[in-house]
Structure formats: structure tokens, C-alpha cells
Write an enzyme that holds these catalytic residues in place. Structure first.
Site, PDB file in Angstrom:
ATOM      1  N   HIS A 138       0.834  -1.200   0.000  1.00  0.00           N
ATOM      2  CA  HIS A 138       0.000   0.000   0.000  1.00  0.00           C
ATOM      3  C   HIS A 138       0.872   1.254   0.000  1.00  0.00           C
ATOM      4  O   HIS A 138       0.672   2.163  -0.812  1.00  0.00           O
ATOM      5  CB  HIS A 138      -0.927  -0.013   1.223  1.00  0.00           C
ATOM      6  N   GLU A 139       1.834   1.307   0.911  1.00  0.00           N
ATOM      7  CA  GLU A 139       2.693   2.493   1.016  1.00  0.00           C
ATOM      8  C   GLU A 139       3.611   2.631  -0.208  1.00  0.00           C
ATOM      9  O   GLU A 139       3.819   3.736  -0.706  1.00  0.00           O
ATOM     10  CB  GLU A 139       3.517   2.452   2.306  1.00  0.00           C
TER      11      GLU A 139
END
Length: 169
Positions: A138-139
């Protein structure tokens, strides 16, 4: 010091930009960026009761920098995937840049990542824990201008997050 109101929200064009690598000559700036990321994450945790990681572009810092705080604070500079597993799974993903929305996405179960830490030391991390693997993906996506809304498994893959008071009921 940056605060919650400095967080870029869904629709801000900067969230869709590709970030530049952190240069070794910029290392002295990293501690200030990390302090800002930490502060905003703590404010998100206080207001919304979630938050394990945040990427620099979410604060308009267009650098390849991730700050995680799961069991301990961790700084990830210039990450790159060495490999990702063929095995995937689905989850309801959340994002500080749209804290009331959950998005159903598919992520790799495990991965291997190379990066530098805040002291510019190189690391290779074999991430086999599913929760950590999906968080890193996600990051990492943020660094490439990709939001989880763009990874939705289908058109019905969106729902509102229950408020803390609704969860308590």
C-alpha cells in the site's frame, strides 16, 4: 511541524505523481520528514483509530520515503521490490488520505524488498507476514502515484468505514 490538515486528500493531483528518490545528500532532511510523518500518523490514530504506515507524498513530500510504526518506528528510503509472491489475497484496505472509505483490493501474500534506512544503510527484507506485506505494498504504491482506489477488485469494492462509536455498538 506538519499536522492532520496538511495531509493530502483523495483528488489532490500530487497523490497521483511518481516520487523522486531520496538522495544521500538529502539525508539530513529525512529526520524532519519522519517527524512530520510520525506526527500526522499519531493525529490520524487519535481521530480515526487506525494507521500503521504513511508515505511521504501523502504530506506533499514527493520523495520515496515510507514511515511505518507497527511494533516500532521504521524508516524505509528508496524501497524497491526484489520479488513478490505469486500467491495473493484480498482485503479491505484503508488509507489516511480518505479515512472514511474502505476499498477491497488484491495484494501479494509476501515480498522481498530492498531499501535504505535513516542512516543510509542498505537492507534486504523478506516479508512473509501477510499484514506487513499488504501494508508495504500500500505504502509503496503511494510512491508511484497509485492509490488503493485504483486497485479495487471490482466496481462494488467500496464501502464506508464504520465510525468508532458504530463499532462499539
Amino acid at each position: 511541524m506538519k499536522h492532520l490538515e496538511d495531509l493530502l486528500l483523495l483528488g489532490d493531483p500530487r497523490l497521483y505523481e511518481n516520487c523522486d528518490p531520496v538522495l544521500e545528500s538529502e539525508l539530513s532532511m529525512v529526520s524532519g520528514w519522519v517527524a512530520d510523518l510520525h506526527n500526522v500518523m499519531e493525529e490520524i490514530r487519535a481521530k480515526y483509530q487506525f494507521g500503521r504506515g504513511i508515505a511521504a507524498p501523502q504530506l506533499g513530500i514527493m520523495k520515496r520515503l515510507i514511515y511505518l510504526n507497527v511494533d516500532r518506528p521504521q524508516v524505509i528510503i528508496n524501497p524497491d521490490y526484489v520479488s513478490v509472491s505469486d500467491e495473493t489475497d484480498e482485503l479491505w484496505d484503508d488509507c489516511m488520505s480518505f479515512p472514511n472509505l474502505l476499498v477491497r483490493v488484491r495484494r501479494h501474500r509476501s515480498l522481498t524488498l530492498t531499501y535504505r534506512d535513516e542512516h543510509w544503510q542498505p537492507h534486504t527484507w523478506n516479508v512473509t507476514d501477510w499484514a506487513m506485506s499488504e501494508l508495504i505494498q500500500h505504502e509503496f504504491d503511494h510512491l508511484n502515484g497509485v492509490l488503493c482506489t485504483m486497485r479495487a477488485v471490482d466496481q462494488q469494492a467500496f464501502r464506508w468505514r464504520p465510525t468508532p462509536s458504530e463499532i462499539e455498538k
